[in-house]
Design an enzyme around this catalytic site. Structure first.
Site, short mmCIF file in Angstrom:
data_model
loop_
_atom_site.label_atom_id
_atom_site.label_comp_id
_atom_site.label_asym_id
_atom_site.label_seq_id
_atom_site.Cartn_x
_atom_site.Cartn_y
_atom_site.Cartn_z
N GLU A 117 0.83 -1.21 0.00
CA GLU A 117 0.00 0.00 0.00
C GLU A 117 0.86 1.25 0.00
O GLU A 117 1.62 1.49 0.95
CB GLU A 117 -0.91 0.03 1.23
CG GLU A 117 -1.75 1.31 1.29
CD GLU A 117 -2.48 1.50 2.61
OE1 GLU A 117 -3.37 2.38 2.66
OE2 GLU A 117 -2.18 0.79 3.59
N GLU A 142 -11.65 2.92 5.79
CA GLU A 142 -10.56 3.28 6.69
C GLU A 142 -10.57 4.80 6.87
O GLU A 142 -9.79 5.54 6.26
CB GLU A 142 -9.20 2.82 6.15
CG GLU A 142 -8.08 3.02 7.16
CD GLU A 142 -6.73 2.51 6.68
OE1 GLU A 142 -6.45 1.32 6.87
OE2 GLU A 142 -5.95 3.31 6.13
#
Length: 281
Positions: A149, A248
């Site tokens: 990520e 998130e």
């Protein structure tokens, strides 16, 4: 096909101290899936039991961050920390197996304090590639996917090594393992590069997981900000995205009250209120 959303238990329902309680709250809100960072302090059997009771899948976990008191935030690209990365990866894989989680985010880590990013970039990339190949081979034995990520270095983490989808894609190509994918957090991508439509189209074949939050506040998708999430959701549907979309973000207030955007999405797609049964199919 409608999108499947995952509740990030490290961010949502913060008033509940324990992950099993957050997972049960996510299920009550209609989520069919959940994810978390490193689940410190929560034994795997407790999380698995909560997930089974609630009918929720655990779809993503992270590798351990390392020594956070020393400023570490992942180890996969940090020279000299290969043994610690492999130890943490083994622990993450064991935990993921115990809770039935098929994806692990392999956290790259930070440029060492006092080091110049450009000066250490080559060594860090070589370390990252070595560790990713090791991780891919280990995870393949578990039938799991490893994810990398990019985290923005403009606001969130100035020293994080992996910070753009372009950098991640180049590294994944060099690693050359089919069970390693891109975890694209749209919040980070917008801050570093923008151009979201083209970036989603370009990197779509590599994407194994998506996460969302409004920019710049990192709150609910329908909070004030730069991003038009109804458009982004339609784009992901048109591209045929079948993975999960991780929520998130930091709720501005009560998590449940802030989920109006998700209830609206489900209703607009003709799903049951809450979306649990159909959204989790």
């Amino acid at each position: 096909m409608s999108l499947r959303f995952s509740a990030n238990l490290s961010w949502l329902f913060p008033q509940l101290p324990a992950l099993p309680a957050r997972l049960e709250a996510a299920a009550a809100a209609g989520f069919g899936a959940a994810e978390a960072a490193w689940p410190a302090g929560c034994p795997a059997p407790a999380l698995r039991a909560a997930a089974e009771r609630a009918g929720v899948r655990i779809v993503l976990l992270n590798t351990p961050p390392g020594d956070q008191e020393a400023g570490e935030m992942g180890l996969a690209a940090v020279p000299g920390r290969q043994a610690a990365f492999r130890q943490g990866l083994a622990a993450a894989a064991q935990y993921a197996r115990a809770v039935g989680c098929p994806r692990i985010h392999l956290m790259a880590g930070r440029v060492p304090l006092g080091a110049d990013r450009a000066a250490v970039a080559g060594e860090m990339e070589a370390t990252f590639i070595e560790n990713l190949r090791y991780a891919a081979d280990l995870l393949a034995q578990e039938d799991m996917i490893g994810l990398v990520e990019p985290i923005n270095s403009r606001i969130t983490d100035p020293r994080y090594f992996l910070n753009t989808p372009h950098q991640a894609a180049a590294i994944l190509e060099k690693v050359g393992r089919p069970n390693l994918k891109l975890q694209l957090d749209i919040f980070h991508c917008q801050i570093m590069d923008g151009n979201l439509s083209r970036n989603l189209e370009t990197y779509f074949p590599l994407i194994g997981h998506i996460q969302i939050a409004q920019v710049p506040g990192r709150h609910e998708p329908d909070s004030p900000g730069e991003l038009n999430f109804p458009y982004i959701f339609e784009l992901l549907e048109s591209l045929g995205y079948t993975g999960y979309v991780g929520c998130e973000y930091a709720p501005k207030g009560d998590t449940l009250e802030g989920l109006g955007w998700l209830r609206s999405y489900w209703e607009s797609r003709g799903l049951q209120h809450g979306g649990t049964s159909k959204a989790a199919e």
